[in-house]
Structures are given as structure tokens and as C-alpha cells.
Design a protein around this motif. Structure first.
Motif, short mmCIF file in Angstrom:
data_model
loop_
_atom_site.label_atom_id
_atom_site.label_comp_id
_atom_site.label_asym_id
_atom_site.label_seq_id
_atom_site.Cartn_x
_atom_site.Cartn_y
_atom_site.Cartn_z
N TYR A 179 0.84 -1.19 0.00
CA TYR A 179 0.00 0.00 0.00
C TYR A 179 0.88 1.24 0.00
O TYR A 179 1.99 1.23 0.53
N ARG A 180 0.30 2.29 -0.51
CA ARG A 180 0.94 3.61 -0.44
C ARG A 180 0.05 4.53 0.39
O ARG A 180 -1.18 4.51 0.26
N GLN A 181 0.68 5.36 1.21
CA GLN A 181 -0.08 6.33 2.01
C GLN A 181 0.56 7.70 1.87
O GLN A 181 1.76 7.87 2.09
N ASP A 182 -0.26 8.68 1.50
CA ASP A 182 0.17 10.07 1.42
C ASP A 182 -0.35 10.83 2.63
O ASP A 182 -1.33 10.40 3.25
N GLN B 238 7.36 6.34 -11.94
CA GLN B 238 6.40 6.79 -10.93
C GLN B 238 6.60 8.29 -10.75
O GLN B 238 7.65 8.74 -10.29
N LYS B 239 5.57 9.06 -11.04
CA LYS B 239 5.73 10.51 -11.11
C LYS B 239 5.83 11.18 -9.75
O LYS B 239 6.38 12.27 -9.62
N ASN B 240 5.28 10.57 -8.76
CA ASN B 240 5.23 11.18 -7.43
C ASN B 240 5.59 10.14 -6.37
O ASN B 240 4.72 9.74 -5.60
N ASP C 163 -4.94 -0.61 -7.28
CA ASP C 163 -5.56 0.58 -7.85
C ASP C 163 -4.56 1.58 -8.43
O ASP C 163 -4.91 2.39 -9.27
N ILE C 164 -3.31 1.53 -7.97
CA ILE C 164 -2.33 2.53 -8.40
C ILE C 164 -1.00 1.88 -8.76
O ILE C 164 0.06 2.27 -8.31
N ALA C 165 -1.03 0.88 -9.64
CA ALA C 165 0.17 0.08 -9.94
C ALA C 165 1.15 0.78 -10.89
O ALA C 165 2.31 0.39 -10.97
#
Lengths: 113, 112
Positions: free
Chosen positions: B35-38, B82-84, B59-61
Motif C-alpha cells: 500500500y501507499r499512504q500520502d 512513478q511521477k510522485n 488501484d495505483i500500480a
């Protein structure tokens, strides 16, 4: 995938019960509801889960409505250490047989002294 | 003690470089997740794997890649596409179909 909706934030007085609501109106019959909490910059911690019956463990109680479209997590006697972000999650089974946990933005609970 | 370990806790990389985040579990769990968390946000699913040598996009691969050559390990590569990439990354595992997921303590990646 079922989605969940939770209030952005809540306050609770120390020693009182904290009741955190969650809507999951698109949940299907075999999807479980899970609750996790996350204290700042740590990994989420499991709290409780249920399918359709109410559940209780040493940390909390989970009340699921009869139509399963919503649930409430109850922390019976909130302490300052319960201040965290609480996530209500529906665990969905994919067509390939795998499981996905879909997190929302959670409820930021602040327990006040 | 059984558990799930992510390393390192903090990681700094220059823009344009690929970087691989480690996730190891000794719980004998089948399923593993990234998972990614911002900041101020919930967790978003990047990739997940049910068994060795098999994984699915979340969802954001885009801009990420994974491998699952061993049951215990599920490394995540953040590519230059990956842009961000600056974010908090969490790995989780569970014994497919049963009980709850166990989370690692996360890796905070900063790209400068």
C-alpha cells in the motif's frame, strides 16, 4: 468493490465510550467488515472484524446492522492512547479468488483528557 | 517471534533512480500486499499477491513493479516512471481467507 464512508474526525472524552460509525451500503453477502487503527507513521493495527453478527473482543465491540449496510465500532472506555485514525474496511474477494482490503480515508479520533 | 519486516524505515533517493523496498514475513502467510499512504490520506493498494510467482495490480500500480519468488518475500520496486514517489509505503500479509492482515511498520521514501 465495496466502499466505505466514515466521518473525517471525532472527539471523545477520556473514559467515555467512543462510537465510530461506518457506512458500507454496497457490501455483498460474503464480504467481511474489518476495523484497523493507525497511530501516526506506524503500520495499521487490527482491532476486530465481523460478517453479520455483533462481535466483541478485548479491544472493542463491533455492531453490524441487520441489513449490513453500516456498522459501528465501540471503544467502551476510551483512553488517550486510543487517539488514532480508525479505518473501516470491507474485505472483498476478487473473481480470481484473491482477497483485497480496500481502505478509505478513515476517522481521526481524538481522545480528550 | 513471527512478524512482518520492512526495511529500511527511511529511504532517500535521487529523482530518476529506481529503488526497491523490502518486505519479509515469517508468518507463513500466503497473501502479501503493498500500500501507499500520502499525508492525511488512507491507504491505496499498489500490488497484491496470493501465492508465489503470482501477483495482481491494485488501484495505483503504474510506476511500480513487484516479484514474488519466495513465499516470505514481496519486494516493491519504485521505478523512475512513478511521477510522485515520495510517500509512506506499507506492506501487509495474511493467511489467505482467514483472520486479519498483519502490517509492517512502513518505509518512508523521499525522492529529491
Amino acid at each position: 468493490d465495496a466502499k466505505t464512508t466514515q466521518p473525517t474526525s471525532m472527539d471523545c472524552a477520556e473514559g467515555r465510550a467512543a462510537n465510530l460509525p461506518c457506512n458500507h451500503s454496497t457490501i455483498s453477502g460474503n464480504e467481511y467488515v474489518y476495523w484497523y487503527r493507525q497511530i501516526h507513521s506506524q503500520g495499521p493495527q487490527y482491532i476486530i472484524h465481523g460478517l453479520k453478527n455483533n462481535e466483541t473482543n478485548e479491544m472493542a465491540s463491533l455492531i453490524i446492522t441487520e441489513d449490513r449496510k453500516s456498522s459501528t465500532l465501540i471503544l467502551p472506555h476510551a483512553t488517550l492512547r486510543d487517539t488514532a485514525v480508525y479505518y473501516c474496511i470491507v474485505r472483498s474477494r476478487t473473481t480470481s479468488g484473491t482477497y483485497k482490503y480496500i481502505f478509505g480515508t478513515g476517522t481521526r479520533l481524538k481522545v480528550l483528557a | 517471534d513471527g512478524g512482518i519486516t520492512q526495511s529500511p524505515k527511511y529511504l532517500f533517493r535521487k529523482e530518476g533512480q529506481n529503488v526497491t523496498l523490502s518486505c519479509e514475513q515469517n508468518l507463513n502467510h500466503d497473501a502479501m500486499y503493498w500500500y501507499r499512504q500520502d499525508p492525511g490520506q488512507g491507504l491505496r493498494l499498489i500490488y497484491y499477491s496470493q501465492i508465489v510467482n503470482d501477483f495482481q495490480k491494485g488501484d495505483i500500480a503504474e510506476g511500480y513493479s513487484v516479484s514474488r519468488e519466495k513465499k516470505e518475500s514481496f519486494p516493491l520496486t519504485v521505478t523512475s516512471a512513478q511521477k510522485n514517489p515520495t510517500a509512506f509505503y506499507l506492506c501487509a500479509s495474511f493467511e489467505g481467507g482467514r483472520t486479519e492482515a498483519f502490517f509492517g511498520q512502513g518505509t518512508r521514501l523521499t525522492v529529491v
